[in-house]
Motif scaffolding. Structure first.
Motif, mmCIF file in Angstrom:
data_model
loop_
_atom_site.group_PDB
_atom_site.id
_atom_site.type_symbol
_atom_site.label_atom_id
_atom_site.label_comp_id
_atom_site.label_asym_id
_atom_site.label_seq_id
_atom_site.Cartn_x
_atom_site.Cartn_y
_atom_site.Cartn_z
ATOM 1 N N SER A 138 0.828 -1.209 0.000
ATOM 2 C CA SER A 138 0.000 0.000 0.000
ATOM 3 C C SER A 138 0.859 1.255 0.000
ATOM 4 O O SER A 138 0.445 2.307 -0.488
ATOM 5 C CB SER A 138 -0.914 0.010 1.227
ATOM 6 N N PHE A 139 2.058 1.155 0.565
ATOM 7 C CA PHE A 139 2.960 2.300 0.624
ATOM 8 C C PHE A 139 3.801 2.437 -0.638
ATOM 9 O O PHE A 139 4.517 3.412 -0.803
ATOM 10 C CB PHE A 139 3.874 2.172 1.848
ATOM 11 N N MET A 140 3.725 1.453 -1.518
ATOM 12 C CA MET A 140 4.472 1.496 -2.777
ATOM 13 C C MET A 140 3.556 1.818 -3.942
ATOM 14 O O MET A 140 4.009 2.031 -5.058
ATOM 15 C CB MET A 140 5.153 0.143 -3.035
ATOM 16 N N SER A 141 2.247 1.814 -3.699
ATOM 17 C CA SER A 141 1.266 1.988 -4.769
ATOM 18 C C SER A 141 0.581 3.343 -4.652
ATOM 19 O O SER A 141 0.303 3.819 -3.551
ATOM 20 C CB SER A 141 0.216 0.876 -4.689
ATOM 21 N N ARG A 142 0.295 3.947 -5.785
ATOM 22 C CA ARG A 142 -0.480 5.183 -5.820
ATOM 23 C C ARG A 142 -1.916 4.918 -6.247
ATOM 24 O O ARG A 142 -2.659 5.846 -6.556
ATOM 25 C CB ARG A 142 0.179 6.185 -6.768
ATOM 26 N N SER A 143 -2.305 3.662 -6.231
ATOM 27 C CA SER A 143 -3.636 3.302 -6.699
ATOM 28 C C SER A 143 -4.690 3.584 -5.639
ATOM 29 O O SER A 143 -4.375 3.768 -4.450
ATOM 30 C CB SER A 143 -3.667 1.808 -7.059
ATOM 31 N N GLN A 144 -5.935 3.571 -6.053
ATOM 32 C CA GLN A 144 -7.044 3.743 -5.115
ATOM 33 C C GLN A 144 -7.085 2.601 -4.120
ATOM 34 O O GLN A 144 -7.469 2.781 -2.960
ATOM 35 C CB GLN A 144 -8.364 3.830 -5.881
ATOM 36 N N GLY A 145 -6.689 1.404 -4.562
ATOM 37 C CA GLY A 145 -6.662 0.262 -3.658
ATOM 38 C C GLY A 145 -5.756 0.494 -2.467
ATOM 39 O O GLY A 145 -6.096 0.160 -1.324
ATOM 40 N N GLY A 146 -4.588 1.083 -2.704
ATOM 41 C CA GLY A 146 -3.674 1.381 -1.600
ATOM 42 C C GLY A 146 -4.233 2.425 -0.662
ATOM 43 O O GLY A 146 -4.118 2.304 0.562
ATOM 44 N N ARG A 147 -4.862 3.462 -1.217
ATOM 45 C CA ARG A 147 -5.456 4.510 -0.380
ATOM 46 C C ARG A 147 -6.608 3.952 0.455
ATOM 47 O O ARG A 147 -6.749 4.271 1.641
ATOM 48 C CB ARG A 147 -5.919 5.682 -1.250
ATOM 49 N N ASN A 148 -7.413 3.101 -0.161
ATOM 50 C CA ASN A 148 -8.521 2.498 0.575
ATOM 51 C C ASN A 148 -8.026 1.590 1.690
ATOM 52 O O ASN A 148 -8.623 1.529 2.775
ATOM 53 C CB ASN A 148 -9.417 1.702 -0.377
ATOM 54 N N ALA A 149 -6.937 0.886 1.439
ATOM 55 C CA ALA A 149 -6.370 -0.008 2.450
ATOM 56 C C ALA A 149 -5.915 0.773 3.670
ATOM 57 O O ALA A 149 -6.156 0.373 4.816
ATOM 58 C CB ALA A 149 -5.209 -0.796 1.851
ATOM 59 N N LEU A 150 -5.254 1.897 3.447
ATOM 60 C CA LEU A 150 -4.784 2.730 4.559
ATOM 61 C C LEU A 150 -5.958 3.347 5.311
ATOM 62 O O LEU A 150 -5.915 3.484 6.543
ATOM 63 C CB LEU A 150 -3.843 3.813 4.027
ATOM 64 N N GLU A 151 -7.016 3.687 4.589
ATOM 65 C CA GLU A 151 -8.198 4.256 5.240
ATOM 66 C C GLU A 151 -8.873 3.217 6.133
ATOM 67 O O GLU A 151 -9.270 3.522 7.260
ATOM 68 C CB GLU A 151 -9.175 4.780 4.191
ATOM 69 N N MET A 152 -9.008 1.997 5.640
ATOM 70 C CA MET A 152 -9.598 0.944 6.464
ATOM 71 C C MET A 152 -8.771 0.702 7.715
ATOM 72 O O MET A 152 -9.313 0.550 8.825
ATOM 73 C CB MET A 152 -9.718 -0.365 5.673
#
Length: 343
Positions: A138-152
């Motif tokens: 998640s810290f290597m990706s700029r995708s929405q999936g990474g942002r959503n993971a950090l939010e959860m």
């Protein structure tokens, strides 16, 4: 010269693999990533011990000490620490961990809970929630999936803290402590709860927001600490081998570096004689004078320890941010608590 894309991807993947292997080594477990079962989106239930990696009335890794001379005093402690653990979910496929993966929970417990959270078991009762931590990628990706993971992940931390306030805290003095991904979430937690709430802020002994760059002006009402007995402030550092320079996404120039050997941010050199003792990843000894320290451009520079068991990641000593200064952090938490109680 332009670097081919394929080579760049290989280098990124190689760094990620080395990072995973080092974390597994620190925890003393296999280097294979824990499972990638489907993660529920339902809120976690913090009413029982299942979603807590450490509670003061359960037997867990936060009760450990590296040498017999240090004691777990949670039963008589006058304060609490809310500890947010770093990333231990190493999958490169899933986005968020589950909290019922026994192997991952063991990795978390005998890794950061034992090596880091235990540093506070002299001054404080230790509360450390399990949360659906974001995967390392998640810290290597700029995708929405990474942002959503950090939010959860943050939502779980926030829910756990709300449960702590409602059911456990009893108005006691409080320390917020975290490392790496945990510190990423701790910054939001401090801003949302403490920075805006004078009553809660008056209970803040200090915040140890370690292994993630925190700007000195990150908060409106929580200043960086600049002496060992200051309260209501935060400390932060990210450890690098001496001479490490700025490097892309690992830049710490904007981070507020507080030297854990002097508890000041003046940039003065602190000799190894001030180091009361680090503990290696095996957690089986204290090494006084294990390293020196100096804040330079937002980084904490140290000379690489001569003793075994302190694991570097290239020029970074990220995995050892707590270990290298274990006894100093332990004493400082008690110093700040004593100052808080006098006030």
């Amino acid at each position: 010269m332009k670097i081919p894309v394929a080579r760049t991807k290989r280098k990124t993947r190689s760094r990620a693999v080395r990072f995973q292997l080092a974390i597994a080594l620190v925890a003393g477990l296999s280097a294979c990533a824990p499972g990638t079962s489907t993660t529920s989106t339902e809120p976690l239930n913090f009413s029982g011990p299942v979603n807590w990696a450490a509670l003061p009335w359960t037997r867990d890794a936060a009760d450990e000490t590296p040498v017999p001379g240090l004691r777990d005093r949670q039963a008589e402690a006058a304060a609490d620490v809310f500890f947010i653990h770093p990333t231990t979910y190493l999958s490169m496929f899933g986005w968020n961990a589950t909290t019922d993966d026994e192997r991952l929970n063991n990795l978390t417990g005998w890794g950061p809970i034992r090596l880091q959270a235990s540093v506070f078991n002299d001054c404080c009762r230790v509360f450390a929630p399990r949360y659906r931590q974001a995967a390392l990628r998640s810290f290597m990706s700029r995708s929405q999936g990474g942002r959503n993971a950090l939010e959860m992940a943050y939502e779980d931390v926030r829910d756990a803290f709300r449960y702590y306030l409602a059911h456990f805290d009893e108005g006691r003095p409080l320390i917020i402590a975290a490392h790496s991904q945990g510190s990423f979430h701790a910054i939001r937690l401090l801003a949302e709860f403490f920075d805006k709430d004078p009553a809660l802020r008056r209970r803040l002994v200090a915040a140890y927001v370690i292994g993630w760059p925190v700007p000195c002006g990150a908060f409106a009402n929580i200043p960086p600490c600049d002496r060992a007995d200051q309260t209501g402030c935060f400390v932060s550092w990210s450890t690098y081998i001496w001479g490490a320079s700025e490097s892309g996404r690992h830049s710490n120039r904007e981070g507020c570096c507080i030297n854990p050997l002097t508890w000041r941010r003046d940039g003065d050199y602190a000799p190894r004689e001030l180091n009361l003792g680090g503990t290696p990843y095996k957690f089986d000894r204290l090494d006084p004078g294990v390293t020196d320290a100096q804040c330079v451009d937002g980084k904490l520079w140290v000379h690489k320890p001569e003793q075994s068991g302190y694991v570097p990641l290239g020029k970074s000593m990220h995995l050892m941010d707590y270990n290298l200064f274990y006894a100093n952090i332990r004493r400082n938490a008690e110093t700040r608590l004593s100052a808080f109680r006098r006030q």
